[in-house]
Design an enzyme around this catalytic site. Structure first.
Site, mmCIF file in Angstrom:
data_model
loop_
_atom_site.group_PDB
_atom_site.id
_atom_site.type_symbol
_atom_site.label_atom_id
_atom_site.label_comp_id
_atom_site.label_asym_id
_atom_site.label_seq_id
_atom_site.Cartn_x
_atom_site.Cartn_y
_atom_site.Cartn_z
ATOM 1 N N CYS A 181 -18.903 4.619 6.407
ATOM 2 C CA CYS A 181 -18.796 3.158 6.470
ATOM 3 C C CYS A 181 -17.753 2.772 7.530
ATOM 4 O O CYS A 181 -16.685 2.244 7.233
ATOM 5 C CB CYS A 181 -18.425 2.592 5.102
ATOM 6 S SG CYS A 181 -18.751 0.823 4.919
ATOM 7 N N LYS A 237 0.839 -1.208 0.000
ATOM 8 C CA LYS A 237 0.000 0.000 0.000
ATOM 9 C C LYS A 237 0.868 1.249 0.000
ATOM 10 O O LYS A 237 0.621 2.200 -0.770
ATOM 11 C CB LYS A 237 -0.923 0.014 1.223
ATOM 12 C CG LYS A 237 -1.826 1.247 1.306
ATOM 13 C CD LYS A 237 -2.189 1.630 2.725
ATOM 14 C CE LYS A 237 -1.085 2.390 3.407
ATOM 15 N NZ LYS A 237 -1.474 2.943 4.724
ATOM 16 N N CYS A 293 -26.346 -1.872 -0.998
ATOM 17 C CA CYS A 293 -25.229 -2.511 -0.292
ATOM 18 C C CYS A 293 -25.652 -3.882 0.236
ATOM 19 O O CYS A 293 -26.562 -3.985 1.060
ATOM 20 C CB CYS A 293 -24.769 -1.621 0.859
ATOM 21 S SG CYS A 293 -23.429 -2.347 1.835
ATOM 22 N N CYS A 302 -26.341 6.508 4.564
ATOM 23 C CA CYS A 302 -25.595 6.133 3.356
ATOM 24 C C CYS A 302 -26.523 6.051 2.149
ATOM 25 O O CYS A 302 -27.585 5.421 2.200
ATOM 26 C CB CYS A 302 -24.899 4.787 3.567
ATOM 27 S SG CYS A 302 -23.914 4.262 2.143
ATOM 28 N N CYS A 328 -25.316 3.246 8.212
ATOM 29 C CA CYS A 328 -26.052 2.810 7.021
ATOM 30 C C CYS A 328 -27.269 3.691 6.737
ATOM 31 O O CYS A 328 -27.650 3.887 5.570
ATOM 32 C CB CYS A 328 -26.487 1.351 7.160
ATOM 33 S SG CYS A 328 -25.091 0.188 7.298
#
EC number: 3.2.2.-
Length: 312
Positions: free
Chosen positions: A290, A220, A306, A300, A297
């Protein structure tokens, strides 16, 4: 009673008739050059009827024409490889649009405290690249606010390869504390700085393979260093946020167990032109909406799209 003269004439005629019959060709198998015997009256009539009867024509068999593709040598050019359908997650484009909308304010910690904001923009290019790499090494398992604070203290002391090598371990530890695993990071920073000075003239490598070979540098960090320090998109930088969200949205064909496994799964289908934005986009989304525990949620835009939110 016939006269003797008439009797002689009859006898001569009979002999001539017999001779003529013997000279006619006999019927039998045809030989070369032999003419067939004339048909009898009944046979001729039958032949005439046969010639006037309709002739049943045999149907012509249809030929199936198969065209074969010519070889490369016949075409004079390379044949295009067959395009294999690539798997992609359901509704991913709409999900991405929704995440962009939720991130439009750019007010997550990563947006003003991320690696792009930790280096000295007025420093020489080589020094800037070194500071980018150092901030990435500090950021592992550490919140952006803590990483930014450590980088601020290091820069106040003059953050270069030489200045780090001249700083003792105890002092360096105090400067970077409380980043996660700060003792191990002191060791890695010193080892990596020595390698950069000896092998790269104080600069950082320009390839992922060389970057991950440095102590304390993972995939990363390497991909982010390539993007921020060198301006090259070498791959998707996947941290815990990207790993978590990709699995919740089912952006991987099957569940993945590590960030590196997630990176490989994402790069299989996600268009390359989107690779550069995915890290920052999903990291900020993971910091604000998230969340690792108790994700928001209800707030969102992807709640209906999802699988994790739907309990699937």
């Amino acid at each position: 009673m016939c006269s003797p003269q008439e009797s002689g004439m009859n006898s001569l005629s009979a002999r001539m008739l017999t001779r003529n019959r013997s000279l006619r060709p006999r019927a039998g198998p045809r030989g070369c050059g032999e003419e067939p015997a004339p048909p009898r009256r009944g046979e001729a009539a039958a032949e005439a009827r046969k010639s006037h009867s309709p002739v049943k024509r045999r149907r012509k068999a249809q030929r199936l024409c198969v065209a074969y593709e010519g070889s490369d040598s016949e075409k004079g050019e390379k044949a295009e490889p067959l395009k294999v359908p690539v798997w992609e997650p359901q509704d991913w484009q709409q999900q991405l649009v929704n995440i962009r909308a939720m991130r439009s304010e750019k007010d997550a910690p990563v947006d003003h405290l991320g690696v792009e904001h930790c280096y000295d923009s007025s420093a020489p290019p080589k020094v800037r690249r070194y500071q980018v790499l150092l901030s990435l090494m500090l950021s592992s398992q550490t919140k952006d606010q803590v990483t930014a604070g450590a980088m601020q203290r290091l820069r106040a002391q003059g953050l270069t390869v030489d200045s780090i090598l001249q700083t003792d371990d105890a002092t360096l530890g105090k400067l970077i504390y409380p980043v996660g695993f700060w003792r191990s990071k002191v060791k890695y920073i010193k080892q990596t700085s020595t390698i950069l000075q000896q092998r790269y003239g104080g600069d950082i490598p320009a390839s992922v393979a060389e970057l991950v070979a440095l102590p304390g540098v993972g995939p990363k960090m390497a991909h982010l260093a390539m993007a921020v320090a060198w301006g090259t998109v070498s791959g998707i930088a996947v941290d815990t946020h990207v790993h978590r969200i990709a699995n919740r949205l089912r952006w991987t064909k099957k569940a993945t167990k590590s960030p590196e496994e997630t990176r490989a799964a994402l790069e299989e289908w996600l268009p390359r032109e989107l690779w550069h934005e995915i890290n920052g986009l999903l990291v900020g989304f993971g910091q604000q909406t998230c969340l690792p525990v108790r994700p928001r949620c209800q707030a969102c835009l992807n709640q209906a799209l999802c699988p994790a939110a739907q309990g699937l």
